[in-house]
Scaffold this active site. Structure first.
Site, PDB file in Angstrom:
ATOM      1  N   GLY A 152      -1.016   6.199   1.627  1.00 50.31           N
ATOM      2  CA  GLY A 152      -2.141   7.143   1.595  1.00 50.31           C
ATOM      3  C   GLY A 152      -3.082   6.946   2.771  1.00 50.31           C
ATOM      4  O   GLY A 152      -3.564   7.914   3.369  1.00 50.31           O
ATOM      5  N   ASP A 173      -7.796  -7.192   1.547  1.00 52.67           N
ATOM      6  CA  ASP A 173      -6.801  -7.299   2.626  1.00 52.67           C
ATOM      7  C   ASP A 173      -7.450  -6.692   3.853  1.00 52.67           C
ATOM      8  O   ASP A 173      -8.333  -5.844   3.724  1.00 52.67           O
ATOM      9  CB  ASP A 173      -5.528  -6.495   2.307  1.00 52.67           C
ATOM     10  CG  ASP A 173      -5.729  -5.013   2.583  1.00 52.67           C
ATOM     11  OD1 ASP A 173      -6.338  -4.336   1.738  1.00 52.67           O
ATOM     12  OD2 ASP A 173      -5.319  -4.528   3.670  1.00 52.67           O
ATOM     13  N   ASP A 224      -2.942   8.197  -2.705  1.00 48.94           N
ATOM     14  CA  ASP A 224      -4.294   8.751  -2.708  1.00 48.94           C
ATOM     15  C   ASP A 224      -4.599   9.402  -1.369  1.00 48.94           C
ATOM     16  O   ASP A 224      -3.819   9.283  -0.425  1.00 48.94           O
ATOM     17  CB  ASP A 224      -5.309   7.618  -2.952  1.00 48.94           C
ATOM     18  CG  ASP A 224      -5.247   6.545  -1.861  1.00 48.94           C
ATOM     19  OD1 ASP A 224      -4.158   6.363  -1.265  1.00 48.94           O
ATOM     20  OD2 ASP A 224      -6.269   5.895  -1.589  1.00 48.94           O
ATOM     21  N   GLN A 227     -11.718   6.876  -5.295  1.00 52.42           N
ATOM     22  CA  GLN A 227     -12.195   7.468  -4.037  1.00 52.42           C
ATOM     23  C   GLN A 227     -13.595   8.034  -4.268  1.00 52.42           C
ATOM     24  O   GLN A 227     -14.272   7.597  -5.181  1.00 52.42           O
ATOM     25  CB  GLN A 227     -11.201   8.529  -3.530  1.00 52.42           C
ATOM     26  CG  GLN A 227      -9.887   7.948  -3.017  1.00 52.42           C
ATOM     27  CD  GLN A 227     -10.017   7.181  -1.694  1.00 52.42           C
ATOM     28  OE1 GLN A 227     -11.014   7.295  -0.970  1.00 52.42           O
ATOM     29  NE2 GLN A 227      -9.007   6.383  -1.363  1.00 52.42           N
ATOM     30  N   ASP A 269       0.871  -1.174   0.000  1.00 54.19           N
ATOM     31  CA  ASP A 269       0.000   0.000   0.000  1.00 54.19           C
ATOM     32  C   ASP A 269       0.908   1.223   0.000  1.00 54.19           C
ATOM     33  O   ASP A 269       2.052   1.176   0.462  1.00 54.19           O
ATOM     34  CB  ASP A 269      -0.932  -0.017   1.217  1.00 54.19           C
ATOM     35  CG  ASP A 269      -2.088   0.970   1.052  1.00 54.19           C
ATOM     36  OD1 ASP A 269      -2.135   1.679   0.020  1.00 54.19           O
ATOM     37  OD2 ASP A 269      -2.938   1.043   1.961  1.00 54.19           O
ATOM     38  N   SER A 270       0.369   2.319  -0.517  1.00 58.54           N
ATOM     39  CA  SER A 270       1.186   3.501  -0.825  1.00 58.54           C
ATOM     40  C   SER A 270       1.478   4.400   0.357  1.00 58.54           C
ATOM     41  O   SER A 270       2.297   5.308   0.256  1.00 58.54           O
ATOM     42  CB  SER A 270       0.432   4.328  -1.855  1.00 58.54           C
ATOM     43  OG  SER A 270      -0.846   4.674  -1.320  1.00 58.54           O
ATOM     44  N   HIS A 284      -5.031 -19.775  13.077  1.00 59.12           N
ATOM     45  CA  HIS A 284      -6.424 -20.207  12.884  1.00 59.12           C
ATOM     46  C   HIS A 284      -7.195 -19.210  12.010  1.00 59.12           C
ATOM     47  O   HIS A 284      -7.834 -19.588  11.030  1.00 59.12           O
ATOM     48  CB  HIS A 284      -7.170 -20.381  14.205  1.00 59.12           C
ATOM     49  CG  HIS A 284      -8.643 -20.402  13.977  1.00 59.12           C
ATOM     50  ND1 HIS A 284      -9.301 -21.521  13.526  1.00 59.12           N
ATOM     51  CD2 HIS A 284      -9.569 -19.391  13.995  1.00 59.12           C
ATOM     52  CE1 HIS A 284     -10.571 -21.205  13.293  1.00 59.12           C
ATOM     53  NE2 HIS A 284     -10.757 -19.925  13.581  1.00 59.12           N
ATOM     54  N   GLY A 312     -11.243   4.197   0.389  1.00 55.37           N
ATOM     55  CA  GLY A 312     -12.181   5.080   1.069  1.00 55.37           C
ATOM     56  C   GLY A 312     -13.416   4.400   1.625  1.00 55.37           C
ATOM     57  O   GLY A 312     -14.359   5.082   2.047  1.00 55.37           O
TER      58      GLY A 312
HETATM   59  N1  PRF Z   1      -6.354   4.045   0.380  1.00 55.98           N
HETATM   60  C1  PRF Z   1      -5.180   3.374   0.523  1.00 55.98           C
HETATM   61  N2  PRF Z   1      -5.078   2.299   1.326  1.00 55.98           N
HETATM   62  C2  PRF Z   1      -6.170   1.890   1.998  1.00 55.98           C
HETATM   63  C3  PRF Z   1      -7.415   2.543   1.888  1.00 55.98           C
HETATM   64  C4  PRF Z   1      -7.524   3.686   1.027  1.00 55.98           C
HETATM   65  O1  PRF Z   1      -8.568   4.325   0.864  1.00 55.98           O
HETATM   66  C5  PRF Z   1      -8.295   1.865   2.743  1.00 55.98           C
HETATM   67  C6  PRF Z   1      -9.707   2.179   2.990  1.00 55.98           C
HETATM   68  N3  PRF Z   1     -10.404   1.147   3.602  1.00 55.98           N
HETATM   69  C7  PRF Z   1      -7.562   0.829   3.332  1.00 55.98           C
HETATM   70  N4  PRF Z   1      -6.292   0.862   2.884  1.00 55.98           N
HETATM   71  N5  PRF Z   1      -4.103   3.778  -0.140  1.00 55.98           N
END
Ligand code: PRF
Length: 376
Positions: free
Chosen positions: A95, A271, A146, A194, A92-93, A340, A221
């Protein structure tokens, strides 16, 4: 990266597919265990691979950038080598992680200034910087930078933020083109829809993201406190627009019921920290509902943790023993519960895939949703 759609359910919009990357294949729908800082908390890589067996796990740019820091990961030859995981990784970035810092960040057009949760030091994330960090971490799938809007969010803010996320997407794409790969395998890039809980914004955002022509797309989002019905409504608007022939990833979702409902709406990837985090608090997910293993009612229950026996821990240990481990706060309790829960989440998405392929998904989903909505 390629995506092959194997089957679409005739009564729902559920799909079974197959993603192929340089680190192997990912059968969808898929759940990605969360390994925030380069470890799925409490689980050896050997157990992860042999007992839980996911095709892909998730890491976080924000956390890995702060520790062990990008230069260490680069010297190690990327996150796969550093943590000894030769299957797929998605990062994930940042954001969302930066957004979670609420009081300790400032969002501007240029990027986000934030205060580290570790030592209070100041840092700056821009779309460009985050692409470079994700190149160095070296995940197989990397995410756009984002802004995840909070819930509730007024229309004006949601609209402005969505447009900024779109401009950030263009900056990510431009910068990635100029940033060479660091390792000898490819990286796929996913943009993120978004638009908060506003249908018209979600529609607009999905159109913008679809237009970017990426190999896969994400929905962000959601699962930020809105009612489940609002989440499903937004997912439906978006999956109507995102291309059929690309995988769709719903970020940070969710409960087993949320996952089945969103699979039915055409989502392929999920995830969530829930199976791992809740495990450490003594909450177990099963096909017949959730269990609080700390409850005194399990004190003398010597039956197996879960008679389904998805992972070895389910039948090797009793509920009474696991309750005892939680009562005395032993590490092993958290480890058993984590294995588990992850085993159960993997079973759930694999079973969903089988049911989709067999054409029996809709009825199975209805039964499972009812069954899992219990506290045991
Ligand atoms: N943006 C990013 N990662 C995320 C979300 C998002 O909106 C969310 C929202 N549930 C979880 N992980 N980049």
């Amino acid at each position: 990266m390629t995506f092959e759609l194997k089957h679409t359910d005739p009564t729902t919009k559920a799909r079974a597919g197959k993603i192929t990357t340089d680190h192997g294949t990912i059968e969808t729908p898929i759940f990605m265990p969360v390994g925030t800082v380069g470890t799925v908390k409490g689980v050896h890589q050997r157990e992860l691979k042999e007992d839980i067996n996911p095709d892909i796990i998730l890491g976080n740019t924000y956390h890995l950038y702060l520790r062990p820091q990008t230069d260490v990961l680069e010297k190690a030859g990327g996150l796969h080598k550093f943590m000894n995981w030769d299957r797929n990784i998605l990062t994930d970035s940042g954001g969302y992680q930066v957004y979670s810092l609420s009081a300790n960040r400032k969002i501007k057009e240029e990027g986000v200034k934030f205060k580290s949760h570790i030592d209070g030091s100041y840092h700056f994330f821009s779309p460009e910087g985050v692409m470079e960090i994700q190149r160095a971490i070296g995940a197989d799938i990397i995410m756009a930078f984002d802004e995840c809007t909070p819930y509730p969010c007024d229309y004006k803010y949601a609209k402005r933020s969505m447009h900024m996320t779109h401009r950030w997407l263009d900056r990510c794409i431009n910068h990635l083109e100029k940033t060479p790969l660091k390792y000898d395998y490819n990286q796929a890039f996913f943009p993120i829809v978004q638009g908060s809980t506003y249908k018209d914004l979600r529609k607009q955002s999905a159109e913008y993201i679809a237009n970017a022509g990426a190999v896969g797309n994400a929905i962000g989002g959601l699962s930020v406190g809105e009612p489940a019905e609002a989440m499903y409504e937004m997912t439906e608007v978006v999956t109507e627009i995102l291309p059929q022939d690309k995988p769709r990833y719903l970020m940070g979702v969710g409960t087993p019921i949320n996952i089945l409902e969103n699979i039915a709406l055409g989502v392929d990837m999920f995830d969530c920290v829930m199976p791992t985090r809740n495990a450490r608090n003594g909450m177990l997910f099963t096909a017949h509902g959730t269990i609080n293993i700390k409850n005194v009612k399990w004190r003398e229950d010597f039956s197996p943790i879960d008679s389904m026996g998805i992972t070895y821990v389910d039948t090797q240990y009793s509920k009474a023993y696991l309750r005892h481990l939680f009562t005395v706060n032993e590490l092993l309790g958290k480890q058993i519960a984590t294995i588990h829960n992850l085993g159960f989440y993997m079973w759930l998405v694999r079973e969903a895939r089988k049911q989709i392929l067999a054409g029996t998904f809709a009825a199975w989903k209805t039964k499972m949703v009812k069954q899992m909505d219990n506290r045991l």
